[in-house]
Structures are given as C-alpha cells and as structure tokens.
Scaffold this motif. Structure first.
Motif, PDB file in Angstrom:
ATOM      1  N   GLU A  49       0.853  -1.186   0.000  1.00  0.00           N
ATOM      2  CA  GLU A  49       0.000   0.000   0.000  1.00  0.00           C
ATOM      3  C   GLU A  49       0.897   1.247   0.000  1.00  0.00           C
ATOM      4  O   GLU A  49       1.848   1.343   0.775  1.00  0.00           O
ATOM      5  CB  GLU A  49      -0.876  -0.105   1.248  1.00  0.00           C
ATOM      6  N   THR A  50       0.603   2.203  -0.908  1.00  0.00           N
ATOM      7  CA  THR A  50       1.540   3.310  -1.119  1.00  0.00           C
ATOM      8  C   THR A  50       1.233   4.567  -0.308  1.00  0.00           C
ATOM      9  O   THR A  50       1.893   5.586  -0.491  1.00  0.00           O
ATOM     10  CB  THR A  50       1.568   3.711  -2.603  1.00  0.00           C
ATOM     11  N   LEU A  86       4.051 -15.394   6.022  1.00  0.00           N
ATOM     12  CA  LEU A  86       3.033 -14.701   6.815  1.00  0.00           C
ATOM     13  C   LEU A  86       3.148 -15.011   8.309  1.00  0.00           C
ATOM     14  O   LEU A  86       2.809 -14.190   9.144  1.00  0.00           O
ATOM     15  CB  LEU A  86       1.646 -15.044   6.275  1.00  0.00           C
ATOM     16  N   ILE A  89       5.786 -12.726   9.504  1.00  0.00           N
ATOM     17  CA  ILE A  89       5.283 -11.352   9.478  1.00  0.00           C
ATOM     18  C   ILE A  89       4.406 -11.104  10.699  1.00  0.00           C
ATOM     19  O   ILE A  89       4.448 -10.042  11.314  1.00  0.00           O
ATOM     20  CB  ILE A  89       4.505 -11.101   8.171  1.00  0.00           C
ATOM     21  N   MET A  90       3.658 -12.107  11.080  1.00  0.00           N
ATOM     22  CA  MET A  90       2.820 -11.942  12.273  1.00  0.00           C
ATOM     23  C   MET A  90       3.691 -11.746  13.510  1.00  0.00           C
ATOM     24  O   MET A  90       3.380 -10.928  14.372  1.00  0.00           O
ATOM     25  CB  MET A  90       1.905 -13.142  12.451  1.00  0.00           C
ATOM     26  N   GLY A  94       2.369  -8.332  14.271  1.00  0.00           N
ATOM     27  CA  GLY A  94       1.072  -8.585  14.896  1.00  0.00           C
ATOM     28  C   GLY A  94       0.036  -9.085  13.913  1.00  0.00           C
ATOM     29  O   GLY A  94       0.371  -9.555  12.832  1.00  0.00           O
ATOM     30  N   PHE A  95      -1.231  -8.946  14.305  1.00  0.00           N
ATOM     31  CA  PHE A  95      -2.323  -9.543  13.534  1.00  0.00           C
ATOM     32  C   PHE A  95      -2.531  -8.876  12.192  1.00  0.00           C
ATOM     33  O   PHE A  95      -3.083  -9.451  11.278  1.00  0.00           O
ATOM     34  CB  PHE A  95      -3.628  -9.447  14.328  1.00  0.00           C
ATOM     35  N   PHE A  96      -2.142  -7.607  12.099  1.00  0.00           N
ATOM     36  CA  PHE A  96      -2.337  -6.895  10.847  1.00  0.00           C
ATOM     37  C   PHE A  96      -0.991  -6.784  10.135  1.00  0.00           C
ATOM     38  O   PHE A  96       0.057  -6.704  10.786  1.00  0.00           O
ATOM     39  CB  PHE A  96      -2.918  -5.512  11.121  1.00  0.00           C
ATOM     40  N   ILE A  97      -1.039  -6.777   8.809  1.00  0.00           N
ATOM     41  CA  ILE A  97       0.209  -6.747   8.060  1.00  0.00           C
ATOM     42  C   ILE A  97       0.671  -5.303   7.907  1.00  0.00           C
ATOM     43  O   ILE A  97       0.059  -4.529   7.175  1.00  0.00           O
ATOM     44  CB  ILE A  97       0.041  -7.400   6.678  1.00  0.00           C
ATOM     45  N   ALA A  98       1.720  -4.933   8.609  1.00  0.00           N
ATOM     46  CA  ALA A  98       2.261  -3.587   8.486  1.00  0.00           C
ATOM     47  C   ALA A  98       3.082  -3.514   7.207  1.00  0.00           C
ATOM     48  O   ALA A  98       3.364  -4.531   6.572  1.00  0.00           O
ATOM     49  CB  ALA A  98       3.113  -3.259   9.694  1.00  0.00           C
ATOM     50  N   ARG A  99       3.462  -2.290   6.838  1.00  0.00           N
ATOM     51  CA  ARG A  99       4.190  -2.143   5.579  1.00  0.00           C
ATOM     52  C   ARG A  99       5.694  -2.107   5.812  1.00  0.00           C
ATOM     53  O   ARG A  99       6.155  -1.784   6.891  1.00  0.00           O
ATOM     54  CB  ARG A  99       3.724  -0.877   4.883  1.00  0.00           C
ATOM     55  N   MET A 288      -5.336  -7.559   0.291  1.00  0.00           N
ATOM     56  CA  MET A 288      -3.891  -7.324   0.294  1.00  0.00           C
ATOM     57  C   MET A 288      -3.510  -6.614  -1.016  1.00  0.00           C
ATOM     58  O   MET A 288      -4.277  -6.605  -1.961  1.00  0.00           O
ATOM     59  CB  MET A 288      -3.144  -8.644   0.504  1.00  0.00           C
TER      60      MET A 288
END
Ligand SMILES: Nc1ncnc2c1ncn2[C@@H]1O[C@H](COP(=O)(O)OP(=O)(O)OP(=O)(O)O)[C@@H](O)[C@H]1O
Ligand SMILES: [Mg+2]
Lengths: 576, 455
Positions: A49-50, A86, A89-90, A94-99, A288
C-alpha cells in the motif's frame, strides 16, 4: 527519486533501471517492480500500500528481478504474493500486516540434515541432484545444482547445515541449499511428453467423466458460490499429487484459514500423514495489495516448477485467475495503456497462455534421470457468471479440461455443480490405455453410456415439461429413472461427508457399472413386459443409493447384484 | 505555503498546484472564507500537483479564497471506550448533541489487512431466530453475510430484527452494534435509531449516519469509519461486534462518481475496474483473530438495481462475502415476511458451524433435504403452470403441497418471533412429513428414525 504516486503505481527516476528490476521506495523501503521505462522515468508497480509516499522520496534500485527463494523450509508454510512468510510477518507486526517489513522467505537459522548423493570427484551440471534433505516426512527435498554451474565436485559433506552454509564446492564455486529464481521466468523441462496418467482426485464427476492428466491444465469457471473453491480444496486434499501449491489469489482470508486449520488434521489418503506436510500456501487475499496479487501466481508457479524438477508430481491451484487478470487490468489502466476487451490489456491472452504453459510433464533437467509433472487448475470468476467474457475465453484456449460450474445446480445444492452436458476433458483418449489397464477394460464404454443417458434425459425432460410424464413410454421413463440415479447417487458428492468426500477409481467405476447393469437389465425386463414400478422397488435401487457411504469391497459387489436382482424379475411376478 | 493554488475544480475533485512534501492518501483540511472547514484526501500526486477528493463535495468552493492545510496523516477516527451509545455523522462529527469524543486513540480509517495466518475460522453459530437463516443459511460469528435486497423490500426490518435477536447461545459476552448508513432516507435512519432506543441496544451501539441529503462523497468514508470503530471495539476492547452497513449501492455510486471525475477507464456499467478490490478492503475487515476474545460480524445491505443479481454491485459483493441472503419480490408479493428466497441464498460457513455439539446432529441433513425438496417443489409448481395439476404424479402433488407449506410456515414468521434452532429443526421435520419417506434421500435412515416421530 519519486515523481508521481497514483495508487499502486509510482513513477520515479531510478539509477540504471531495467524492466523487471526490484525497487525500494521511500523511508519504509516499500517493494516495487519496474514495469515500464520511458525516457528517464520508470513506472513501478508497488507490492505494498503506497499511502504516505511523497514526491521526492527515494527510489533505490536493487538491481535484481523479483525472485523466489528456493530451499528446504517451504513446505507447510504460508507466503504472501511475493513470498513473504506470513507466520514470521505476524511475529514481526502482529495480527495486521504492516508495511515495509523485511523478513527472509525461508528461515535462515534452521539446520537441515543434508545427505549427499554424489562423491568428491564426480562431475555434475545444472539440475543434477547432489543430495537431499528430509524436509517433512512426505517430502524429500532434493538439492539440485543451480543453472549456470557445472564442474567437478571438489568437496561435499553430510551433516546439519543452514540453507546458507556451504554444503559442497563444485568447479570452484561454493554451493548452499538456497537458490534464487526470477518468478516470471519459466523453468525449462526436457521433452514435454503428453501425459498418459490421470491426476486422481477422488471426485467422481472429475475422475470418471472429465479427468485431468498429470501435467495437464484445467479451467473451472463459475459464478460466485458455485463451488470453485470447494473443488480446488477437494483436489488439494485428495489428489494423488506429491506436492500441492495452493495460490489464494485475491480471494477470502478465511478460505486460507480453513486450509491452515484443516490440513494439519486431514490425512493424505496415500500415506496417512497430515496433508500440510505436502502443501505450500500462497495467500494474497483480496484486501492485500493488488500488485502482489498479480505476482502471486508466478511465485506459486516458480515454486511448483522447482519441486517438479526434483521429479515430483506437483499440482497447483490458482483461485482465482480472474483476480489476477483484474490486477493486470488495474496496472494497465494506471499505465494508461490502450484498453482491449472489457478494459483488459491486449496482452491478457498471451499472459494467460504463458502461465498455463508452465504446466506439463516430462523429463527433468539433470541426473539422475527422472520425470516430473506440474498440473495447473485455475478457477475463473466471470462477472455475472457470463462465460463469454475475456478471461474465460482466453483460458479455454489454452486448457484442455473445462469443468463448467452451473448456478442452477448449485442452487439445488447439487454438488459438485459441474454441468455434465457442457464440461469436457480432451485428455480422455490419452488416458484411456492407463484407465483400461488399471481400472477396468470397459471403463470407456461405461462412461460413454452414462453420458449418453444423461443427454437423453435432458431431451426427455423437455418433452415431459411440455406434455407430462404419462405421455412418454415406460422405456423412456426408465431412462429418466436411471439418469436420476447417475445424478443423485453417483455425481452428487458431498465435500463434507468423511466417507463420501473421496472415492477411489475402482469404487467410482463399480458405482457407475452397477447403474449401467441396472439399466441394461431393466430395459430387457421392460421389453418383457415387467412393470417399471416393480423395477423401481427392487432393493438394488436403495443399495446403489447408499453406495457412496460404502467401502470399496462392498461396492464391487453391486454390479453383479444389480444384474442378478433385476435379471430375475419376471412380468406379472413379484420381485426377489 | 503561499504558492499553493487551486487550479481546477471538477465534480468532487480539486487539482492543487505548487505543493511540496505532500504524500499520497494524505488528509487535507479545506478552509472556506465563511470559516467552514471541509475535509479531503489526496488521490494522486505528480511533481508539484496534488489531486484532492473533497468529502463534503466542492459545492461553494472557489479557486481564490479557499485555504488548504495538508495534515501529514491519513483520515483518522477518534476512538475511546465511551464511543458506544453515540451517534455521529458520516464523517464522524457528533450528531447527538453530546460533545466531541475525548479520544484515547486515533486510528487510520483505512486499517491494515488482517494477516491470513492470524485469522481464526468463524464457526460459532449465531442464532438469529429466523428459520431461513439459522436452519438453511447459518450465520457464524466473524462472518460477512450481505443482504441482497431491492427497492421496496423489507431489508431494514430484517436487519433490525437480526440486530435485536442475534445471540450466541450459552454465552454472556460483551457485544456491540456498529451501524453505518450511506445515503439512506431520514425515515429509514429513524427506524433503526428508534428501534435501537426502544430495545436499549443503543447503549451498546455506535452509529455513523450519512443521509440521502448529505454529501455523496462523504459516503466513501462512512463504512471505513464504521469498520475502524468495529476493529477497535472487537480487537482492542474484546467485544463481539455486529456491523450493519446500508446501503452499499449508494457507496458504490459515490465511488463511480469519483472515478468518472478522474476520467478513469470505466469497467462494467461505468463502475471503476477496482470496485472488487475496493469492496474487498471493506468486507475483509470482518473476522476473528486467533486467541482474541472479540470478533466482527458484518451484514452489508445492498439494493440490487432492477432486481438484477448480475449487476456489478451484488455480483462483486457475492464474490467477496461468505454467502448472501437474497430477498425475493415474489415472496414479498405473497405476503411472506421475511421474504428470503433460500435457494439462491447461501452461507458458506454453515457446514462448519452446525451439527452435533454446535446445533443438532440432524441439522446438516435437514438443511440439505429442505433445499432439495423445496427446489423440487418449485419445479413442480412451474410444471403446473403448463400442464395443470391433473397431469401431476402423486409424488409431485405432495411436493407442490410441501412447497406451499414451507413458504408459509418455515420462511414466514413474524417480525418479533425469535425461533430457537430446535424449534426451526422440529418445524422442518413436521413439514417433511408431507413427503413420502423414500423421497428423503439426503437424510440417513438413522436420523429419520430418531426424529421422525419426535416433533
Ligand atoms: N462438493 C460440495 N459439497 C458440499 N457443498 C458444496 C460443495 N461444493 C460447494 N459447496 C457449497 O457451496 C458453497 C460455495 O462454494 P465455493 O466457496 O467453492 O464457491 P466459489 O465458486 O468458490 O465462489 P466464489 O467465486 O464466490 O469464491 C460452499 O460454501 C458450500 O456450502
Ligand atoms: Mg471461491
């Protein structure tokens, strides 16, 4: 330096940019790939996400193309569309995928026990197997010489190594178990043979009516809720492939969770081991980033080809290729390319063909001699269920199996909702010798007659709709009855019943053969004046209806039983 | 900052020149000469130009006197445990006369994708008390299940009934309702609000209301606010949150308006090609997370233009959600409430949420049988139109009778009738008794023996 940001597309001035180069953008070092060059400016599709990127932010060229890491440690894992793990990455975000998270695709710290299969002094070249690692109880991970390397084995040692440690020296070059491969590049296979062995799926309508060959390609189109995902999950669970690569491309997060939850518990029918020990998941769900969705099918294909090269039968499912095509369309639109049909870029067809061309079966590169196959099953989600749209049409041009999912059947809860009149498999002739030998000599005839009955049923239904069932002859009524048996007792298969969800080829054959015997004998009986109602009330009818839940041995008795029970009926007489 | 100048205003968009250091998706505050402020967000940046979408619309803006402040962050929502019981506008301003929320936190309304690895599979049965849902298209906690409706059908009544009756049995847990309204009428909004007040549910609810008379572009923000509030309540405060979003069709139309103003290549029926992805980034925010107490169950409501299920809005929604509840005009005309047509309706999570230990051992078989039998009944009804009832076989006549009884007794129920799942299943057995026993092919004989005479 960034000049422009429009959603997933960034235009930037990048040092020495080549098409395909990976670029890092902004403070968060977001990952992108050069998709177009114009003068000094590179158009970059960004895999994250930009939001937050600014004009003037840094754009750094990594100088290498988007690649997968190939090494022990992939089986049982779940990756995103550009192979980021993934699970790790968690741990990191955490539960949400940061950039901007940077974690290696395959764990660096784990030690694997390496067993060499060549000796010092042996001469090896690209693709040659030099040893192996028991990655999971089901997968022996063979370590192959990477392309471009050949020479004498100067040293090679057994022992526990991480994937980056040197396991051998070949022609002066140190080899580790880790290789990289650009995802968009097809891995070559020698002598692509037509495949003569089916991928056995345990799904009756597939194996018995519209089978797919190992190394083949299939297209499963259908409107939402028709059963595409369930079919692909069923194939991932029960097919006799050595390794499964499941790509969730722009679909639901929970469907991935479902696989993650079920596959460690479900047992592989061949080995009795947990299915996750032979499964790799790629999950780039619909929420995603869209550019990573575009890449996900290639990531999956590159990994699948790598295992094929070890000599395995690999099956890859891509759910859904329409979401991939939409990602392509989205990027094309942002690049202001000339839109073709339905806004898709003109190269949609050739990209799809390139992708499905990665399926196949043949001799693998290198020694020892071995054969591998890659089967690809792609689902298509046409808008409004309209099969004339470009993704379906371009896919059908390159796949040889078409499982047409039918909304009307799905609404009736007839599953799998594969339409038996419209679907086809072009592998039947190729597979026939194998099936005749392994299953039954008359398997082709039994299939053809069953399909013929179903076609007759469709015609008769038309007539009945107009003039009522009383107006057709008893013989025709028998056709309706027997084809109903085929539909309800054979084709209907629940994905949720522990016994019904998988049928062996033999069981499938005997079920169908029993219905055929029933029909043949009943036709004679009717000619002899036996009442159709008497035939219908024979106990064989109920037995066939229950066959789905019976074991192979019991089902094997049904054809003979059908012949004798119906054959014994006499006009005016009582049955049994 | 003085060099900043607005060079163009078209539709809901504003082209700003002379900017520097502006980032993609940044929030913009727009001050009018009158002292009013509006909010916008950056859609695109290129060299020193920024394209800004104005949530409250560009009506009344001029090129000369407006001043802009780029906020250095995206649109955010103020959250706090005190937010329940409150009513906000579609952009988050209080509408209930109470003061602004004192935030404990401000959250980016775009959220972040849930890591698929972190998800927990939704399989806790929610009893809505509605037979066609509980019995046939079962809702689970954490599921996203839309209602496909059409103009004039009672989707609001149904959604309100679900909100009031829904519960997970045997558990007393903290729950909340988040309601996001996009472009609905004042009466519809009042219907929900007064309903929430009457049942006391308002105490556990947060409402974001954008009415038909409110700015259309604001609707693009509203569901994001609602879902951000839901994420906060579910995953930080540990509540079970039911989110109702209505009407998604209006939301999509606002997206189309922006897309048209940007002169993007239109997709089907003029909706942007990224509609699927945009909707997915909303709907996929529903779910459960491993080892976390809370959950988000999402019921978006949409009205199908021309009652057409293949229209891009229902079509793309159906491709994202875990099933759909479809309302039928035909049942509505017969006076049946709720007019849910079970055949095209679907809950994909049903099979993992029902059965022994969850609902009852006969649930799956009953559901499959009802689907098969009702669908046969409807086929027979079509035959009757052409051939007349006299041409029917004895069995088909039974099917005809069954279809009628099923519609009036099973589908039909009253607006405040909450049936337990046992009541729904027992009722099913009673109805199936209309059919000859050998027709019950989807039910194993053990179950038939166990239940046939019990209900
Ligand atoms: N073989 C089967 N046995 C039992 N139920 C099935 C079977 N196949 C499909 N279903 C039912 O149909 C539902 C929808 O199937 P599925 O999710 O595979 O649809 P889909 O075609 O992938 O839809 P979408 O395009 O929206 O992803 C399932 O949740 C399940 O309830
Ligand atoms: Mg699917």
């Amino acid at each position: 330096m960034i000049k422009k940001v429009a959603g997933p597309l960034v235009v930037a001035e990048v040092e020495g940019a080549r098409k395909g180069d990976l670029i890092r953008l902004g403070k968060k070092r977001l990952i992108g790939e050069v998709v177009e060059l114009r003068g000094d400016l590179a158009s970059v599709q960004v895999y994250e996400e930009t939001s937050g990127l600014k004009v003037g932010d840094e754009a750094v060229n990594t100088g290498s193309p988007l690649s997968v890491e190939l090494a022990p440690g992939m089986v049982g894992a779940i990756f995103d569309g550009i192979q980021r793990p993934l699970k790790d990455i968690m741990k990191a975000s955490g539960f949400f995928i940061a950039r901007g998270i940077d974690v290696p695709a395959v764990a660096r710290d784990k030690k694997w026990s390496f067993v060499p299969s060549v000796k010092e002094g042996d001469h090896v070249g690209p693709g040659d197997i030099i040893g192996s690692v028991q990655e999971t109880p089901l997968i022996l991970h063979k370590i192959m010489v990477p392309s471009g390397i050949s020479g004498k084995v100067e040293s090679i040692n057994p022992g526990a190594f991480t994937i980056e440690e040197t396991i051998a020296v070949v022609g002066g070059k140190k080899l580790s178990m880790l290789q990289k491969w650009p995802v968009r590049k097809r891995r070559a296979i020698k002598e692509k043979n037509p495949s003569a062995v089916p991928l056995v799926t345990g799904q009756r309508i597939i194996d018995s009516f519209f089978p797919i060959a190992k190394g083949g390609a299939a297209c499963v189109p259908g409107p939402f809720g028709a059963g595409k995902t369930v079919i692909q999950h069923q194939m991932a669970k029960w097919s006799d492939a050595d390794l499964i690569v499941f790509v969730g491309c722009g679909e639901r997060g929970n469907e991935m969770t479902d696989v993650l939850k079920e596959f460690p518990e479900l047992k592989d029918p061949k080995s009795g081991r947990p299915l996750l020990e032979k499964t790799i998941l790629i999950a780039n769900t619909s929420n995603m980033p869209i550019a990573a969705r575009e890449a996900s099918v290639y990531t999956g294909a590159a990994i699948a080809e790598y295992f094929r090269d070890m000599g395995y039968n690999v099956a890859m499912m891509a759910d859904s290729t329409s979401r991939w095509a939409e990602a392509l369309r989205e990027m094309s639109g942002r690049l202001e390319e000339m839109p073709g049909e339905e806004g898709y870029p003109a190269y949609l067809g050739s990209r799809l063909a390139d992708f499905y061309e990665r399926s196949g079966c043949g001799k693998c590169e290198g020694k020892p001699e071995r054969e591998g196959s890659l089967t690809i099953i792609g689902s298509v989600s046409p808008p409004g269920g309209d099969l004339s749209e470009p993704v379906v049409q371009n896919t059908l041009r390159v796949t040889k199996v078409f499982w047409a999912l039918d909304e009307a059947l799905a609404h009736k809860r007839h599953f799998p909702s594969i339409n038996w009149l419209r679907s086809y498999s072009l592998y039947l002739a190729n597979l026939s010798p194998y099936l005749r030998k392994e299953v039954a000599e008359d398997i082709d005839e039994v299939r053809e007659e069953s399909l013929k009955l179903l076609a007759q049923e469709a015609e008769l239904e038309e007539i009945v709709r107009l003039v009522g069932v009383e107006s057709i002859s008893p013989k025709e009524q028998l056709v309706l009855f027997a084809s109903k048996m085929i539909r309800e007792d054979f084709l209907y298969q629940s994905a949720f019943d522990p016994v019904d969800q998988y049928s062996s080829l033999k069981k499938q054959y005997h079920m169908l053969k029993a219905i055929k015997e029933f029909f043949v004998r009943a036709s004679i009986a009717i000619e002899d004046g036996v009442d159709l109602e008497l035939i219908k009330s024979s106990s064989i009818v109920e037995k066939i209806a229950k066959a789905r839940f019976l074991d192979d041995a019991s089902v094997a008795e049904l054809p003979g039983l059908a012949a004798s029970l119906i054959g014994a009926l006499r006009s005016g007489g009582r049955h049994e | 900052m003085n060099r900043i100048k607005i060079s163009e205003i078209t539709g809901p968009l504003m082209l700003v020149e002379g900017v520097s250091g502006v980032s993609y998706d940044e929030l913009v505050e727009i001050k009018l000469k009158s002292g009013d402020t509006r909010l916008g967000k950056v859609l695109e940046i290129s060299a020193d130009k920024a394209l800004v979408q104005v949530f409250e619309g560009t009506e009344g803006l001029d090129i000369k006197t407006v001043s802009l402040a780029f906020k250095g962050r995206s649109l955010e929502l103020s959250v706090s445990p005190d937010m329940t019981g409150r009513i906000f506008s579609g952009l988050g301003h209080p509408l209930d006369g109470a003061p602004e929320l004192i935030p404990t936190k401000r959250l980016d309304v775009n959220g972040l994708p849930i890591n698929p690895y972190a998800r927990d599979y939704p399989n806790d049965f929610i009893q809505t008390g509605i037979s066609t849902i509980d019995g046939l298209n079962t809702l689970s906690r954490g599921q996203k299940l839309p209602i496909f409706s059409a103009s004039g059908l009672p989707h609001s009544r149904l959604a309100a009934q679900i909100a009031h009756q829904a519960k997970v049995r045997g558990k007393e847990e903290s729950f909340a309702v988040v309601f996001g309204a996009m472009g609905i009428t004042y009466e519809e909004a009042e219907f929900f609000i007064s309903g929430f007040r009457r049942t006391g549910a308002i105490e556990n609810s947060v409402l974001y209301i954008n009415l038909a008379s409110d700015p259309a572009i604001e609707r693009i923000a509203t569901p994001r606010l609602a879902l951000t509030a839901a994420e906060y309540l579910a995953f930080e405060e540990g509540m079970h949150v039911l989110v109702i979003l209505t009407d998604m069709t209006n939301y999509c139309e606002s997206l189309r308006e922006v897309s048209a103003a940007r002169r993007e290549v239109p997709g089907r029926r003029g909706y942007p090609g990224y509609l699927y992805t945009d909707l997915a980034t909303l709907y996929e925010r529903a779910g459960r997370i491993k080892d976390q107490p809370g959950s988000i169950t999402l019921i978006p409501i949409l009205t199908m233009p021309d009652d057409d299920k293949t229209h891009p809005i229902p079509d793309l929604t159906g491709y994202i959600t875990e099933g759909q509840i479809i309302l039928s005009r035909e049942l509505e005309r017969k006076g049946i409430y709720p007019p849910i047509d079970p055949l095209p309706s679907l809950s994909r999570l049903r099979d993992k949420a029902i059965g022994e230990g969850r609902t009852r051992d006969d649930h799956a078989s009953i559901a499959n049988q009802l689907f098969a039998s009702y669908s046969r009944g409807r086929e027979v009804r079509e035959l009757v139109v052409i051939l007349g009832e006299a041409a029917l076989s004895e069995t088909d006549r039974k099917y005809l009778e069954f279809a009628g009884a099923f519609e009036s007794d099973f589908i039909g129920q009253s607006e405040n009738e909450a049936r337990t799942i046992e009541e729904t299943l027992d009722l099913s057995w009673r109805l199936l008794r209309i059919l000859p026993r050998e027709e019950l092919k989807r039910i194993k004989s053990e179950l038939i023996e166990k239940y046939e005479n019990k209900s």
